[in-house]
Design a protein around this motif. Sequence first.
Motif, mmCIF file in Angstrom:
data_model
loop_
_atom_site.group_PDB
_atom_site.id
_atom_site.type_symbol
_atom_site.label_atom_id
_atom_site.label_comp_id
_atom_site.label_asym_id
_atom_site.label_seq_id
_atom_site.Cartn_x
_atom_site.Cartn_y
_atom_site.Cartn_z
ATOM 1 N N MET A 213 4.635 -19.216 -15.756
ATOM 2 C CA MET A 213 3.327 -18.420 -16.335
ATOM 3 C C MET A 213 2.542 -19.405 -16.615
ATOM 4 O O MET A 213 2.860 -20.314 -17.515
ATOM 5 C CB MET A 213 3.916 -17.078 -17.216
ATOM 6 N N GLY A 214 1.339 -19.155 -16.870
ATOM 7 C CA GLY A 214 0.110 -19.804 -17.219
ATOM 8 C C GLY A 214 0.035 -19.665 -18.622
ATOM 9 O O GLY A 214 0.513 -18.841 -19.231
ATOM 10 N N LYS A 215 -0.975 -20.654 -19.386
ATOM 11 C CA LYS A 215 -1.234 -20.605 -20.776
ATOM 12 C C LYS A 215 -1.889 -19.361 -20.960
ATOM 13 O O LYS A 215 -1.710 -18.836 -21.961
ATOM 14 C CB LYS A 215 -2.306 -21.897 -20.951
ATOM 15 N N ALA A 216 -2.919 -18.725 -20.239
ATOM 16 C CA ALA A 216 -3.468 -17.631 -20.518
ATOM 17 C C ALA A 216 -2.427 -16.466 -20.839
ATOM 18 O O ALA A 216 -2.620 -15.351 -21.486
ATOM 19 C CB ALA A 216 -4.310 -17.177 -19.416
ATOM 20 N N TYR A 217 -1.640 -16.411 -19.742
ATOM 21 C CA TYR A 217 -0.537 -15.264 -19.958
ATOM 22 C C TYR A 217 0.163 -15.538 -21.249
ATOM 23 O O TYR A 217 0.385 -14.555 -21.979
ATOM 24 C CB TYR A 217 0.586 -15.604 -18.935
ATOM 25 N N GLU A 218 0.580 -16.553 -21.613
ATOM 26 C CA GLU A 218 1.266 -16.904 -22.876
ATOM 27 C C GLU A 218 0.426 -16.539 -23.915
ATOM 28 O O GLU A 218 1.031 -15.917 -25.057
ATOM 29 C CB GLU A 218 1.783 -18.383 -22.906
ATOM 30 N N ASN A 219 -0.728 -16.709 -23.971
ATOM 31 C CA ASN A 219 -1.865 -16.231 -25.035
ATOM 32 C C ASN A 219 -1.914 -14.842 -25.133
ATOM 33 O O ASN A 219 -1.743 -14.197 -26.337
ATOM 34 C CB ASN A 219 -2.938 -16.957 -24.830
ATOM 35 N N ILE A 220 -1.923 -14.074 -24.090
ATOM 36 C CA ILE A 220 -1.816 -12.721 -24.163
ATOM 37 C C ILE A 220 -0.835 -12.024 -24.494
ATOM 38 O O ILE A 220 -0.774 -11.160 -25.410
ATOM 39 C CB ILE A 220 -2.246 -12.247 -22.500
#
Length: 77
Positions: free
Chosen positions: A1-8
């Motif tokens: 998963m991408g960085k945005a997913y991890e932040n969410i």
Amino acid sequence: MGKAYENIRAGLLSAIADAAARSSRPHSEAVIELLRNDPAFADEYLRAAEQQADQEGGRDALLTARRHLAAARGEGR
């Protein structure tokens, strides 16, 4: 998963933990209240659970998320 997913995901987990920490009630009740009061959060909560369903423990987490969402909608009373 991408960085945005991890932040969410991190934000969702943090919001759940914060709500539960401020409360003397069970964790699931705090989660249900968050889901009931914030439809966007509920959508992201389910999406995150679905994306992790193939990981170890993910199926149980998805089932728990669905139970929380049903309770937030007043289903199963």
